[in-house]
Design a protein around this motif. Structure first.
Motif, PDB file in Angstrom:
ATOM      1  N   GLU A  88       5.242 -11.416  -6.433  1.00 26.61           N
ATOM      2  CA  GLU A  88       6.613 -10.679  -6.479  1.00 26.61           C
ATOM      3  C   GLU A  88       6.201  -9.129  -6.507  1.00 26.61           C
ATOM      4  N   ALA A  89       5.286  -8.850  -7.432  1.00 27.67           N
ATOM      5  CA  ALA A  89       4.665  -7.549  -7.518  1.00 27.67           C
ATOM      6  C   ALA A  89       3.970  -6.917  -6.143  1.00 27.67           C
ATOM      7  N   GLN A  90       3.299  -7.857  -5.740  1.00 31.40           N
ATOM      8  CA  GLN A  90       2.657  -7.184  -4.616  1.00 31.40           C
ATOM      9  C   GLN A  90       3.516  -7.075  -3.480  1.00 31.40           C
ATOM     10  N   HIS A  91       4.526  -7.785  -3.346  1.00 30.82           N
ATOM     11  CA  HIS A  91       5.689  -7.500  -1.948  1.00 30.82           C
ATOM     12  C   HIS A  91       6.274  -6.296  -2.461  1.00 30.82           C
ATOM     13  N   HIS A  92       6.678  -6.121  -3.420  1.00 34.44           N
ATOM     14  CA  HIS A  92       7.652  -4.926  -3.954  1.00 34.44           C
ATOM     15  C   HIS A  92       6.486  -3.601  -3.844  1.00 34.44           C
ATOM     16  N   LEU A  93       5.363  -3.705  -4.252  1.00 36.77           N
ATOM     17  CA  LEU A  93       4.302  -2.557  -4.002  1.00 36.77           C
ATOM     18  C   LEU A  93       4.320  -2.509  -2.593  1.00 36.77           C
ATOM     19  N   ALA A  94       4.131  -3.242  -1.859  1.00 38.79           N
ATOM     20  CA  ALA A  94       3.897  -3.037  -0.374  1.00 38.79           C
ATOM     21  C   ALA A  94       5.141  -2.335   0.025  1.00 38.79           C
ATOM     22  N   ALA A  95       6.362  -2.368  -0.109  1.00 31.22           N
ATOM     23  CA  ALA A  95       7.578  -2.010   0.168  1.00 31.22           C
ATOM     24  C   ALA A  95       7.673  -0.816  -0.375  1.00 31.22           C
ATOM     25  N   ALA A  96       7.190  -0.511  -1.547  1.00 29.65           N
ATOM     26  CA  ALA A  96       7.068   0.967  -2.170  1.00 29.65           C
ATOM     27  C   ALA A  96       6.172   1.808  -1.432  1.00 29.65           C
ATOM     28  N   LEU A  97       5.028   1.292  -1.084  1.00 31.81           N
ATOM     29  CA  LEU A  97       3.645   2.058  -0.485  1.00 31.81           C
ATOM     30  C   LEU A  97       4.669   2.478   0.893  1.00 31.81           C
ATOM     31  N   VAL A  98       5.321   1.669   1.760  1.00 32.52           N
ATOM     32  CA  VAL A  98       5.816   1.958   3.023  1.00 32.52           C
ATOM     33  C   VAL A  98       6.911   3.095   2.911  1.00 32.52           C
ATOM     34  N   ALA A  99       7.763   2.948   1.738  1.00 40.53           N
ATOM     35  CA  ALA A  99       8.732   4.138   1.613  1.00 40.53           C
ATOM     36  C   ALA A  99       8.188   5.484   1.151  1.00 40.53           C
ATOM     37  N   ARG A 100       7.120   5.213   0.506  1.00 38.44           N
ATOM     38  CA  ARG A 100       6.539   6.786   0.175  1.00 38.44           C
ATOM     39  C   ARG A 100       5.650   7.353   1.251  1.00 38.44           C
ATOM     40  N   GLY A 101       5.129   6.402   1.951  1.00 39.12           N
ATOM     41  CA  GLY A 101       4.391   7.055   3.314  1.00 39.12           C
ATOM     42  C   GLY A 101       3.105   7.938   3.280  1.00 39.12           C
ATOM     43  N   GLU A 102       2.512   7.965   2.208  1.00 35.12           N
ATOM     44  CA  GLU A 102       1.535   8.824   2.046  1.00 35.12           C
ATOM     45  C   GLU A 102       0.004   8.374   2.849  1.00 35.12           C
ATOM     46  N   PRO A 103      -0.585   9.276   3.128  1.00 33.10           N
ATOM     47  CA  PRO A 103      -2.098   8.789   3.736  1.00 33.10           C
ATOM     48  C   PRO A 103      -2.638   7.713   3.196  1.00 33.10           C
ATOM     49  N   GLY A 104      -2.959   6.448   3.814  1.00 30.56           N
ATOM     50  CA  GLY A 104      -3.631   5.606   3.361  1.00 30.56           C
ATOM     51  C   GLY A 104      -2.729   4.461   2.821  1.00 30.56           C
ATOM     52  N   ASP A 105      -1.347   4.813   2.787  1.00 28.20           N
ATOM     53  CA  ASP A 105      -0.370   3.866   2.177  1.00 28.20           C
ATOM     54  C   ASP A 105      -0.225   2.813   3.095  1.00 28.20           C
ATOM     55  N   SER A 106       0.207   3.096   4.473  1.00 27.02           N
ATOM     56  CA  SER A 106       0.240   1.972   5.484  1.00 27.02           C
ATOM     57  C   SER A 106      -0.849   0.907   5.440  1.00 27.02           C
TER      58      SER A 106
END
Length: 527
Positions: free
Chosen positions: A397-415
């Motif tokens: 659960e934490a990994q899924h929402h972390l991935a979504a949060a990284l997509v939403a943030r969109g900083e270099p390396g996040d994708s």
């Protein structure tokens, strides 16, 4: 004779017969003007989930303490104070539970009476809930088990084992908790009776749910429910509903869980806030946001909430998830503020259910409020906590929402980080049978598989997504766009599936980022 009858009725689960015997014993003690007999009569009945039984027990206990004054036998006074502390606990009166239990424990230790010490330890355990009382509860469990060895009393051993397991779960030591279950079973078998096996089953169900062994949790929980229902329906239903609410974080509702969604039994007084919050969460998982909104409102304004001492953290966890999904951002902000002091802790409901690391919900709440940096930090921490605890479903659960949060943030390396994290979440969700997540994790992985191919929302979906970002409910979206609430709900679900998200709060955060990013030109449909 009446006292012996009362104890026999209690162990048989006959609370009414127990109370009748205690009252009869007190009636016999008064003409003899025996304060000690009156005290023993008061101890023939114990605190329970029945307010009427507790009210009568309180009167007997207060009368006996008054008759003894400060001169009665230390052990008897200790036991009566412990009894009075239990009653205060069931009333939700933490202040009196704290003072009465401390006095009882002091007198019991002074008396050097192990049987009085057992009662006092039990009372004291109820006075130290939550993370702040965790260390003391571990010490009390150890002392209780030592007393059990001295007096060879299986019921005392049972309570010591229960407290130890509860503390291990709340400490995030799930493998150690599972290792203690055979010792608990052994004590329960020696105790016998109809109620003690319930404790063993509901505790084993809690451990299984925490470890992501969903089928085991359902089977054990149902057996516990069936055992307890004929004797004490309120705790039977409450524990079983709590277990299913915890399971609903990760598996789709079915069978008994769906029955709880539509069952509206009057909760006992100290669960009047928690019950509608829990039901709101189940209604959301059943795809009934309108009814969930109504149930959540039944809990009243957040500043009026009174949550049971040992269920405060789980209560706030479920409240945060409900508020986030319903777009009640003001309520969410208040609940997150109340959870923030418990960073690093695990939310657990006294051997009934496990709600995961507090940081996990803080991260999901931050994502719902559009704070992507905070969400990434909290969800990263939560993933590590869940992995160390052995809480595999909460890790996914934490990994899924972390991935979504990284997509939403969109900083270099996040994708790149989001892609790797989403893949791991998807693998775990499938392996564990997390049916509430597998479609979402797969969609997020598919979306991240080729970021060069934009996710395209239809013009109507863009309109709906923007209204979700404004905080509108499905009903309000339907009114704004002149469509039915059901059609609005369908649009929201299609958007969630396309974007690989699991909650409308993520749509809001995603839209906020896209609308404020000049490179996007505000074109959410081409993101």
């Amino acid at each position: 004779a009446f006292i012996a009858l009362g104890r026999a009725c209690y162990f048989a689960g006959d609370l009414g017969g127990c109370l009748d015997a205690a009252v009869a014993a007190a009636d016999a003690a008064r003409p003899a003007q025996s304060a000690e007999l009156l005290g023993e009569a008061a101890l023939a009945v114990e605190a329970s989930w029945d307010p009427a039984v507790n009210a009568a027990a309180r009167r007997l206990c207060d009368e006996a303490l008054g008759a003894l004054g400060g001169t009665g036998p230390l052990a008897l006074r200790a036991r009566l104070l412990a009894q009075r502390s239990h009653l205060a606990y069931y009333d939700g009166d933490h202040g009196h539970t704290e003072s009465l239990s401390a006095a009882a424990l002091g007198l019991a230790r002074e008396a050097g009476d192990d049987h009085a010490l057992v009662d006092a330890l039990h009372a004291r355990k109820e006075a130290c809930p939550g993370p702040a009382g965790l260390d003391e509860r571990i010490g009390l469990a150890t002392e209780m088990l030592a007393v059990a060895q001295r007096i060879n009393r299986p019921r005392t051993a049972m309570w010591g084992e229960l407290w130890r397991i509860d503390a291990l779960v709340e400490s995030g030591k799930l493998a150690e908790a599972a290792e203690e279950l055979p010792a608990l079973r052994a004590a329960v078998e020696r105790v016998g009776g109809p109620v003690s096996p319930w404790h063993a089953d509901r505790t084993a169900a809690c451990v299984a749910q925490a470890q992501g062994r969903f089928s085991d949790a359902v089977q054990l929980g149902r057996r516990a429910f069936d055992r307890m229902l004929p004797y004490e329906p309120s705790p039977a239903r409450g524990a079983y509903m709590s277990l299913h609410a915890a399971l609903a974080r990760h598996v789709e509702l079915a069978g008994d869980a769906l029955e709880f969604v539509h069952h509206r039994a009057e909760p006992v007084p100290r669960f009047r806030t928690l019950a509608p919050i829990t039901r709101a969460f189940l209604l959301l998982r059943a795809g009934l946001p309108g009814e969930a909104e109504g149930s959540f409102r039944e809990a009243g304004p957040v500043d009026t909430w009174v949550l049971p001492a040992f269920f405060t953290l789980p209560g706030y966890v479920f409240a945060a998830l409900v508020a986030a999904d319903l777009g009640r951002h003001d309520d969410l902000a208040v609940v997150l503020e109340r959870l923030a002091p418990f960073r690093g802790a695990h939310a657990a409901g006294e051997g009934v259910s496990y709600a995961g690391p507090v940081d996990l919900v803080l991260g999901r709440g931050a994502a719902a409020l559009g704070d992507a940096d905070r969400a990434v930090a909290d969800l990263s921490t939560a993933a590590g906590q869940a992995e160390r605890a052995g809480a595999r479903a909460f890790l996914a659960e934490a990994q899924h929402h972390l991935a979504a949060a990284l997509v939403a943030r969109g900083e270099p390396g996040d994708s790149d980080r989001a892609r790797a994290t989403a893949l791991e979440a998807d693998r775990s969700a499938r392996a564990l049978g997390m049916t509430a997540y597998t479609r979402r994790t797969a969609a997020l992985v598919a979306r991240l598989g080729d970021l060069g191919s934009p996710v395209t929302l239809s013009p109507r979906e863009v309109e709906v997504a923007r209204l979700v970002a404004e905080g509108l409910t499905n009903r309000q979206i339907g009114e704004r766009l002149v469509i039915s609430e059901r059609t609005a709900q369908n649009h929201v679900q299609h958007i969630l599936t396309k974007l690989g998200f699991s909650a409308r709060s993520q749509i809001a955060a995603w839209m906020s980022t896209r609308m404020s990013n000049p490179a996007d030109g505000g074109r959410a449909q081409n993101s």
